[in-house]
Write a protein that holds these residues in place. Structure first.
Motif, PDB file in Angstrom:
ATOM      1  N   ALA A  10      -5.371  33.297   9.976  1.00  0.00           N
ATOM      2  CA  ALA A  10      -5.948  33.302   8.634  1.00  0.00           C
ATOM      3  C   ALA A  10      -7.366  33.856   8.652  1.00  0.00           C
ATOM      4  CB  ALA A  10      -5.963  31.885   8.058  1.00  0.00           C
ATOM      5  N   ALA A  11      -7.818  34.312   7.477  1.00  0.00           N
ATOM      6  CA  ALA A  11      -9.161  34.874   7.369  1.00  0.00           C
ATOM      7  C   ALA A  11     -10.229  33.832   7.665  1.00  0.00           C
ATOM      8  CB  ALA A  11      -9.364  35.463   5.971  1.00  0.00           C
ATOM      9  N   ARG A  12     -10.003  32.584   7.269  1.00  0.00           N
ATOM     10  CA  ARG A  12     -10.928  31.481   7.579  1.00  0.00           C
ATOM     11  C   ARG A  12     -10.118  30.399   8.274  1.00  0.00           C
ATOM     12  NH1 ARG A  12     -12.075  33.061   2.536  1.00  0.00           N
ATOM     13  NH2 ARG A  12     -10.932  31.345   1.565  1.00  0.00           N
ATOM     14  N   TYR A  13     -10.297  30.295   9.575  1.00  0.00           N
ATOM     15  CA  TYR A  13      -9.455  29.445  10.406  1.00  0.00           C
ATOM     16  C   TYR A  13     -10.155  28.115  10.694  1.00  0.00           C
ATOM     17  CZ  TYR A  13      -7.167  27.861  14.743  1.00  0.00           C
ATOM     18  OH  TYR A  13      -6.537  27.117  15.706  1.00  0.00           O
ATOM     19  N   MET A  14      -9.520  27.010  10.317  1.00  0.00           N
ATOM     20  CA  MET A  14     -10.052  25.672  10.574  1.00  0.00           C
ATOM     21  C   MET A  14      -9.583  25.200  11.945  1.00  0.00           C
ATOM     22  SD  MET A  14      -9.538  22.132   8.403  1.00  0.00           S
ATOM     23  CE  MET A  14     -10.576  22.662   7.040  1.00  0.00           C
ATOM     24  N   VAL A  15     -10.513  25.007  12.867  1.00  0.00           N
ATOM     25  CA  VAL A  15     -10.147  24.677  14.241  1.00  0.00           C
ATOM     26  C   VAL A  15     -10.155  23.178  14.464  1.00  0.00           C
ATOM     27  CG1 VAL A  15     -11.067  26.849  15.115  1.00  0.00           C
ATOM     28  CG2 VAL A  15     -12.525  24.826  15.091  1.00  0.00           C
ATOM     29  N   LEU A  16      -9.410  22.766  15.473  1.00  0.00           N
ATOM     30  CA  LEU A  16      -9.427  21.390  15.953  1.00  0.00           C
ATOM     31  C   LEU A  16     -10.482  21.322  17.054  1.00  0.00           C
ATOM     32  CD1 LEU A  16      -8.286  18.520  16.160  1.00  0.00           C
ATOM     33  CD2 LEU A  16      -6.518  19.413  17.685  1.00  0.00           C
ATOM     34  N   GLN A  17     -11.513  20.507  16.858  1.00  0.00           N
ATOM     35  CA  GLN A  17     -12.640  20.472  17.789  1.00  0.00           C
ATOM     36  C   GLN A  17     -12.667  19.155  18.549  1.00  0.00           C
ATOM     37  OE1 GLN A  17     -17.055  20.260  16.640  1.00  0.00           O
ATOM     38  NE2 GLN A  17     -16.770  22.413  17.119  1.00  0.00           N
ATOM     39  N   TYR A  18     -12.957  19.269  19.844  1.00  0.00           N
ATOM     40  CA  TYR A  18     -13.078  18.105  20.714  1.00  0.00           C
ATOM     41  C   TYR A  18     -13.854  18.525  21.951  1.00  0.00           C
ATOM     42  CZ  TYR A  18      -9.057  20.643  22.547  1.00  0.00           C
ATOM     43  OH  TYR A  18      -8.225  21.639  22.996  1.00  0.00           O
TER      44      TYR A  18
ATOM     45  N   PRO B 159     -14.515  25.806   8.645  1.00  0.00           N
ATOM     46  CA  PRO B 159     -15.122  27.036   9.161  1.00  0.00           C
ATOM     47  C   PRO B 159     -16.202  27.616   8.256  1.00  0.00           C
ATOM     48  CG  PRO B 159     -13.000  27.530   8.192  1.00  0.00           C
ATOM     49  CD  PRO B 159     -13.146  26.028   8.151  1.00  0.00           C
ATOM     50  N   VAL B 160     -16.301  27.127   7.030  1.00  0.00           N
ATOM     51  CA  VAL B 160     -17.277  27.677   6.090  1.00  0.00           C
ATOM     52  C   VAL B 160     -18.618  26.976   6.222  1.00  0.00           C
ATOM     53  CG1 VAL B 160     -17.783  28.100   3.656  1.00  0.00           C
ATOM     54  CG2 VAL B 160     -15.438  28.343   4.502  1.00  0.00           C
ATOM     55  N   ASN B 161     -18.594  25.650   6.214  1.00  0.00           N
ATOM     56  CA  ASN B 161     -19.850  24.901   6.231  1.00  0.00           C
ATOM     57  C   ASN B 161     -19.975  23.918   7.383  1.00  0.00           C
ATOM     58  OD1 ASN B 161     -21.117  25.949   3.800  1.00  0.00           O
ATOM     59  ND2 ASN B 161     -19.432  24.962   2.712  1.00  0.00           N
TER      60      ASN B 161
END
Length: 680
Positions: free
Chosen positions: A234-242, A260-262
Motif C-alpha cells: 500500500a501507499a501508506r503501510y502501517m507496520v507492526l513494531q516491536y 505511518p502518517v503521524n
C-alpha cells in the motif's frame, strides 16, 4: 413462483448464516462487524462483471467462510452446480466432516434440500434440489472431465506443482457458462517470493492477484484519523513494531501498530474498531488499482475494470489470531532466532506466509565486501566534482550528524550504472539552527561541470536530506522544508509509481524489517494529541533501509562494468590503508534475519547511508522504470538533455524537465549570499 430477492452473498449471510463452533468459539448469527474485510469478496461473487474472485490471506482469517456462505446461498436460493477443490483427499474429507456437514445440519434450508438417497450424501458428492456439489482433491484426474459454473479453489498454492497454472485449468471447466460462471480462488501466498509483483508473483495465488484489480484494506488511525493500510504494497503501510532484542514475553506484551502518517502508537484492542470504521466508510475499506485514498479518507480515481476482483487479507487485520498482534510479533522473532541458530528458515517461512499472510522472501546471502577490494576499483580518470561521460542525471543525499551535515552526489546512467560525483561536509547545528539549515539551499543549487571541457554543467535532479537524529532535528528539518516551500525551492514533479516525486524532500529510514520499500507520506507535525489529522504539509520519503542496503550490496559485488555497476573516483581512496571512505561503505553486514547492523559498535557508516539515500531519491524519480532506449528529456545524452546548463542557462529544449533547478554561472563561482538570493 416468486423469484428470490436479489441479494449479494454478504447480504444473505447476515440474514441466514448461523455459526456453531462446537468446543468453543463464537456461536450465533453472522455479523459483518466480526471480520468486516470479508464483505468485499462476498459482494463480488454474484456480479456478472467479474469472472474470478481472488482472496489472499493467512490461515484462520475467515476467508474459507466466504466460500461456505456462497455455498449456503446457492443451495437455498440460487442453485447452480459447484466444484470445490482442496489440496489432498484426507484434508478434504476432514474438512467436509468437520465444517460442511455440521453446517448443513445447522441450517434447515440446506438440510431440507439435500437428497435422501445414499448416493446423494457422501464426503465427495452432495446432491441438493437443482444442483450438486463435488468435493475434489486437486489432481489431474479430478480437474479433467468436470464442468460447473461455480468453482471453489481453496489453498491453491498447496496444489501439486505438476498441474501447472491451475487457473487456466479451472477456467476450462467453466468456460461454457461464460459470464454466469465464477471462480473463487483462495490461499496464503506460499509460491510468491517477495512483494514486488513483476519479479516475485509469477505463480500461485499472488499471480492471480497480480492479474486482478489488486484491492488492499485501508483503515483509520484511532488517534489522528489518518488512513493507511496493513498491506505491505500500500501507499501508506502501517507496520507492526516491536523491539526484537527483548525477551519473547516482552515482545508479545509491547508490540504495537504504528501509524505511518503521524507515528501514533496503536494498541491491539483498537483493531476491531478500526476494521468496523473501514467497513462503514463510503468505499467499504477496500481500495484497488486506479484508486488513491487521501490521508483524510477521500477516494480519488476509479477502480480499474478487470475480470478478476482481488483482495489481500493480512494477519494484523484478523480478529482470530492467537495472542493478537503481540502473538504475531512473538512468533516471528522466535522463528528468526531459530534461523539464526540453525540456519533453517522453515519456521520463519511458515510464520510469514501462514500467520502474517505475506509472501516470504528468502534472505539473500550477501558476502562480506572488502573495503580494500572496492578501493582498488578507484578510477584515476574520474575526478571528484566532474561529471564523467555516461552520467545522465544527478541525485544528492544529505546525512544529518551532531554538528554538521555530510553530503554525497551520485550520478546515474544507462542500465542504472552509477558514479560517485562528489562529497563534502557542511558544519552547523542541525538540532537548533534554522540559519544553518538554510545553507543546504546552496547545496541544492550546486551544479557540476561536464568532463568534455565545453563549460556545460549538470544540476542536481533531486536532493533528499535526513530528517531524523538527535532531539530537535526532525522539527528543524520539517520547518526548513516549509520555509523553502514558501520560496518555491522544492517542486513537485508529479506522481511516479504512485508516489509524489519532489525535487527536495526529507527522508527517514523505517525500523521494522517488514516496512514498505519506499513510500511518501505527509505527517501532520502540528497535530494535537487525540485530534484527527486533516493531512500534513511536509512530504517524507520513508524507506526500508535493509532492502536498499541489500540492493547496494548487490551493486558493489558486481566487478565487471554493466548494469548497476558503481564507478568510484580514485580520489576517494586514502593515501594508504585503511581507506576510510571505503571502510564506511562496508561498515555493516547483513544478519540472517535480513537486518543490517554495524560490524562493530561506533564504526562510521556515513558513506553507506549516503549511497543508500541517493538510490532512494533516484527510485523516487523513476530510475527503475526508465526505458533507456527512449529516456525522459532530463535523462537523455548530454547534447539533447534538457537539464544541461550552458553559459548559466539551460540548453534549448521544448520539453525541459519539470522541477529542474536554476543554473549557476558557467565558471561555478558564486557567494553564499548570491546563491540564496537567486533562489528567493
Amino acid at each position: 413462483l416468486i423469484p428470490p430477492a436479489r441479494q449479494t452473498v454478504a447480504e444473505y449471510a447476515v440474514l441466514h448464516r448461523l455459526l456453531s463452533n462446537q468446543g468453543g468459539g463464537y456461536v450465533g448469527r453472522w455479523h459483518h462487524e466480526k471480520a468486516p474485510y470479508l464483505v468485499g469478496p462476498m459482494e463480488t461473487l454474484n456480479r456478472l462483471d467479474y469472472l474470478t474472485t481472488v482472496v489472499v490471506g493467512p490461515g484462520q482469517s475467515g476467508k474459507t467462510e466466504i466460500a461456505q456462505n456462497w455455498l449456503q446461498k446457492s443451495i437455498e436460493t440460487d442453485p447452480a452446480d459447484m466444484l470445490w477443490y482442496m489440496q489432498t483427499d484426507p484434508g478434504l474429507e476432514s474438512y467436509v466432516k468437520s465444517r460442511i456437514n455440521p453446517m448443513i445440519t445447522s441450517h434447515p434450508g440446506m438440510g431440507m434440500r439435500l437428497g435422501t438417497r445414499a448416493i446423494d450424501d457422501s464426503l465427495h458428492f452432495k446432491r441438493f434440489e437443482g444442483m450438486h456439489v463435488e468435493f475434489l482433491s486437486a489432481s489431474a484426474n479430478n480437474v479433467i472431465n468436470k464442468s460447473a459454473p461455480r468453482i471453489v479453489a481453496d489453498e491453491v498454492d498447496a496444489y501439486d506443482p505438476a498441474l501447472g497454472d491451475i487457473k487456466t485449468l479451472l477456467d476450462v471447466r467453466r468456460q461454457t457458462f461464460g459470464r454466469q460462471s465464477m471462480l473463487l480462488a483462495m490461499s496464503h501466498p506460499d509460491q510468491a517470493r517477495g512483494i514486488i509483483p513483476e519479479r516475485d508473483w509469477a505463480a500461485g495465488i499472488m499471480a492471480m492477484y497480480a492479474d486482478s484489480d489488486r484491492r488492499v484494506w485501508y483503515w483509520p488511525c484511532p488517534h489522528c484519523g489518518a488512513w493507511s493500510s496493513p498491506v505491505p504494497t500500500a501507499a501508506r503501510y502501517m507496520v507492526l513494531q516491536y523491539d526484537d532484542q527483548q525477551s519473547l514475553d516482552e515482545i508479545e506484551r509491547n508490540a504495537r501498530l504504528i501509524c505511518p502518517v503521524n507515528g501514533c502508537v496503536i494498541e491491539d484492542r483498537e483493531r476491531r474498531a478500526m476494521n468496523v470504521a473501514a467497513y462503514r466508510s463510503p468505499f467499504g475499506g477496500w481500495i484497488g488499482d486506479g484508486q488513491e485514498l487521501t490521508q483524510d479518507g477521500k477516494v480519488i480515481g476509479e477502480l480499474v475494470a478487470r475480470k478478476s476482483a482481488g483482495f489481500w487479507i493480512v494477519g494484523v487485520m484478523s480478529p482470530f489470531i492467537l495472542g493478537g498482534i503481540g502473538g504475531l510479533a512473538r512468533a516471528k522473532v522466535k522463528a528468526e532466532r531459530e534461523l539464526e541458530v540453525s540456519g533453517e528458515d522453515k519456521a520463519l517461512r511458515q510464520v510469514t506466509v501462514k500467520q502474517f499472510g505475506f509472501p516470504y522472501a528468502p534472505t539473500r546471502g550477501v558476502g562480506s565486501i572488502d573495503a580494500n577490494v572496492l578501493a582498488e576499483r578507484g578510477d584515476t580518470e574520474l575526478k571528484l566534482g566532474i561529471v564523467p561521460d555516461g552520467v545522465r542525471f544527478i541525485t544528492m543525499a544529505v546525512d544529518t550528524q551532531l554538528a554538521n551535515w555530510e553530503w554525497l552526489a551520485r550520478g546515474w546512467g544507462v542500465g542504472s550504472q552509477s558514479w560517485v560525483i562528489d562529497r563534502g561536509r557542511i558544519p552547523g547545528d542541525p538540532a537548533t539552527s534554522a540559519e544553518d539549515w538554510d545553507r543546504l539551499l546552496e547545496l541544492y543549487a550546486k551544479t557540476f561541470p561536464l568532463a568534455d571541457g565545453t563549460g556545460r554543467r549538470m544540476p542536481v535532479r533531486a536532493m533528499g536530506f535526513d530528517s531524523a537524529g538527535q532531539p530537535g532535528v526532525t522539527q528543524q528539518a520539517y520547518a526548513a522544508w516549509r520555509r523553502w516551500k514558501r520560496n518555491q525551492h522544492p517542486r513537485l514533479i508529479g506522481k511516479i509509481a504512485g508516489r509524489d516525486a519532489w525535487t527536495l524532500i526529507p527522508t527517514k529510514g523505517a525500523d521494522a524489517l517488514a516496512a514498505q520499500r519506499l513510500v511518501v507520506t505527509y505527517p501532520d507535525t502540528a497535530r494535537k494529541a487525540n485530534k484527527a489529522a486533516s493531512g500534513g504539509t511536509v512530504p517524507v520519503a520513508r524507506f526500508n533501509p535493509n532492502l536498499f542496503k541489500d540492493d547496494l550490496a548487490g551493486q558493489l559485488q558486481r566487478a565487471d562494468i554493466g548494469d548497476w555497476y558503481v564507478h568510484f573516483p580514485h580520489a576517494l581512496r586514502s593515501p594508504e590503508q585503511p581507506h576510510v571512505w571505503f571502510e564506511q561503505l562496508t561498515s555493516e553486514s547483513q544478519l540472517k534475519n535480513g537486518r543490517w547492523e554495524k560490524n562493530a559498535p561506533g564504526r562510521r557508516n556515513e558513506a553507506l547511508d549516503l549511497m543508500v539515500m541517493n538510490h532512494v531519491i533516484a527510485q523516487l524519480h523513476g530510475l527503475h522504470g526508465i526505458d533507456w532506449t527512449k529516456p525522459p528529456s532530463w535523462a537523455k545524452p548530454w547534447d539533447t538533455n534538457s537539464s544541461i546548463l550552458k553559459n548559466g542557462a539551460p540548453l534549448p529544449a521544448a520539453n525541459a524537465a519539470p522541477g529542474s533547478t536554476p543554473a549557476a554561472p558557467a565558471n561555478g563561482t558564486q557567494s553564499k549570499k548570491s546563491a540564496v538570493h537567486r533562489y528567493r
